[in-house]
Design an enzyme around this catalytic site. Structure first.
Site, mmCIF file in Angstrom:
data_model
loop_
_atom_site.group_PDB
_atom_site.id
_atom_site.type_symbol
_atom_site.label_atom_id
_atom_site.label_comp_id
_atom_site.label_asym_id
_atom_site.label_seq_id
_atom_site.Cartn_x
_atom_site.Cartn_y
_atom_site.Cartn_z
ATOM 1 N N ASN A 176 10.563 10.738 -1.482
ATOM 2 C CA ASN A 176 9.908 10.332 -2.724
ATOM 3 C C ASN A 176 9.141 11.499 -3.319
ATOM 4 O O ASN A 176 8.256 12.058 -2.665
ATOM 5 C CB ASN A 176 8.940 9.187 -2.444
ATOM 6 N N SER B 72 10.064 1.978 -4.649
ATOM 7 C CA SER B 72 9.195 0.893 -4.174
ATOM 8 C C SER B 72 9.975 -0.260 -3.555
ATOM 9 O O SER B 72 9.558 -1.411 -3.595
ATOM 10 C CB SER B 72 8.316 0.363 -5.305
ATOM 11 N N TYR C 18 2.213 -2.767 -1.414
ATOM 12 C CA TYR C 18 1.144 -2.809 -2.418
ATOM 13 C C TYR C 18 0.188 -3.999 -2.340
ATOM 14 O O TYR C 18 -0.778 -4.045 -3.082
ATOM 15 C CB TYR C 18 1.766 -2.754 -3.820
ATOM 16 N N GLU D 185 8.289 -0.310 -11.820
ATOM 17 C CA GLU D 185 7.080 0.048 -11.069
ATOM 18 C C GLU D 185 5.881 0.314 -11.994
ATOM 19 O O GLU D 185 4.929 0.983 -11.609
ATOM 20 C CB GLU D 185 7.371 1.280 -10.200
#
Length: 306
Positions: A269, A147, A213, A15
């Site tokens: 998270n 992610s 993203y 990431e």
């Protein structure tokens, strides 16, 4: 330096690119608010740089392995520099999807049916799936990635075996779980308060790396989530409960599936994304908290022995 904030970003996880996006956004916000800021890429001899600079606070904008799993937190504790987000233990627990789910279950938070598959696993895999009463489609994923990296939704045995081989090449532990259809709901917690919950409608199969993203993925964000008031309160309570059960600090984002009027927690998270498409800033904005104010709050919440 007394008033210097170091924004730690990049790193060596899968990431890395996203971490730079988060870090740069937070850096700009802090500068806008009058802070002195230095950006450091967390690879190589970054610890020596930190010791030399001796900042007031490290803003941990790392994502994934080594940045979000207790590793960097342990380093910062050892050199006694205050840092943002969760501490060593809570970070490592949250990053490990199997360990965190054990804790969620003990705290009566519903999770999908699952089991942990180790690389050395010798038993009949199909029998294990039957024993756990997991039906297709089946989700497989690394136990400690973020992610949605390495996540596969397998429709049949052929897909399952093919994708399992891919994961086994790279990972020692794989989580095998039932696929929960329904609404994708994610809830943010800030300190001791559950801020809000957002609903996601991805154009893709699920809310994967690209859906998270890339603006081209055209994921629809609905804030607040389109569920009843009672259920909205329930998901906020569950997110807060997950945050507390892991001993988290700062901000967290808990990812749920809502199916047949029940919430299933997928993961919590501890260092959620802070990019222009990220969910925690969007939820905060809906609650009247600007991106800059959110970042400043995170810095002021920093500390040691977290």
């Amino acid at each position: 330096m007394k008033n210097l904030i170091v924004v730690l970003m990049g790193g060596i996880s899968g990431e890395r690119k996203i971490s730079f996006l988060s870090g740069k956004s937070c850096s700009k916000a802090l500068i806008k608010k009058g802070y002195k800021v230095k950006e450091i890429d967390a690879k190589g001899c970054f610890v020596d740089k930190l010791k030399k600079i001796n900042p007031k606070v490290v803003f941990n904008a790392l994502h994934g392995k080594y940045g979000e799993d207790g590793f960097t937190q342990a380093i910062l504790e050892s050199i006694n520099i205050p840092y943002t987000h969760s501490g060593v233990l809570s970070s490592s627990l949250a990053m490990d999807k199997a360990l965190s789910r054990n804790i969620f279950k003990k705290n009566k938070i519903r999770v999908p049916k699952y089991f942990l598959l180790k690389k050395s696993y010798k038993e009949n895999f199909v029998n294990k799936i039957k024993t756990k009463k997991i039906k297709f489609p089946i989700v497989i994923k690394p136990v400690n990635e973020g992610s949605s990296l390495g996540v596969y939704i397998c429709e049949n045995k052929v897909h399952l075996n093919k994708n399992l081989k891919k994961l086994k090449k790279k990972y020692d532990k794989i989580l095998v779980e039932e696929y929960i259809p329904g609404k994708e709901i994610q809830a943010a917690v800030m300190g001791n308060k559950a801020l809000g919950a957002i609903e996601l409608i991805p154009k893709r199969k699920f809310y994967d790396y690209k859906a998270k993203y890339s603006s081209k993925a055209k994921t629809k964000h609905i804030m607040p989530a389109q569920i009843s008031k009672t259920k909205y309160k329930e998901v906020l309570l569950l997110a807060k409960k997950a945050h507390k059960s892991l001993g988290c600090r700062g901000i967290t984002r808990s990812d749920f599936r809502f199916h047949k009027n029940k919430f299933y927690l997928l993961e919590t998270n501890t260092q959620p994304g802070m990019t222009k498409l990220s969910l925690v800033p969007e939820i905060a904005k809906y609650c009247g908290i600007s991106f800059e104010d959110l970042v400043v709050w995170i810095v002021k919440d920093a500390g040691n022995n977290r």
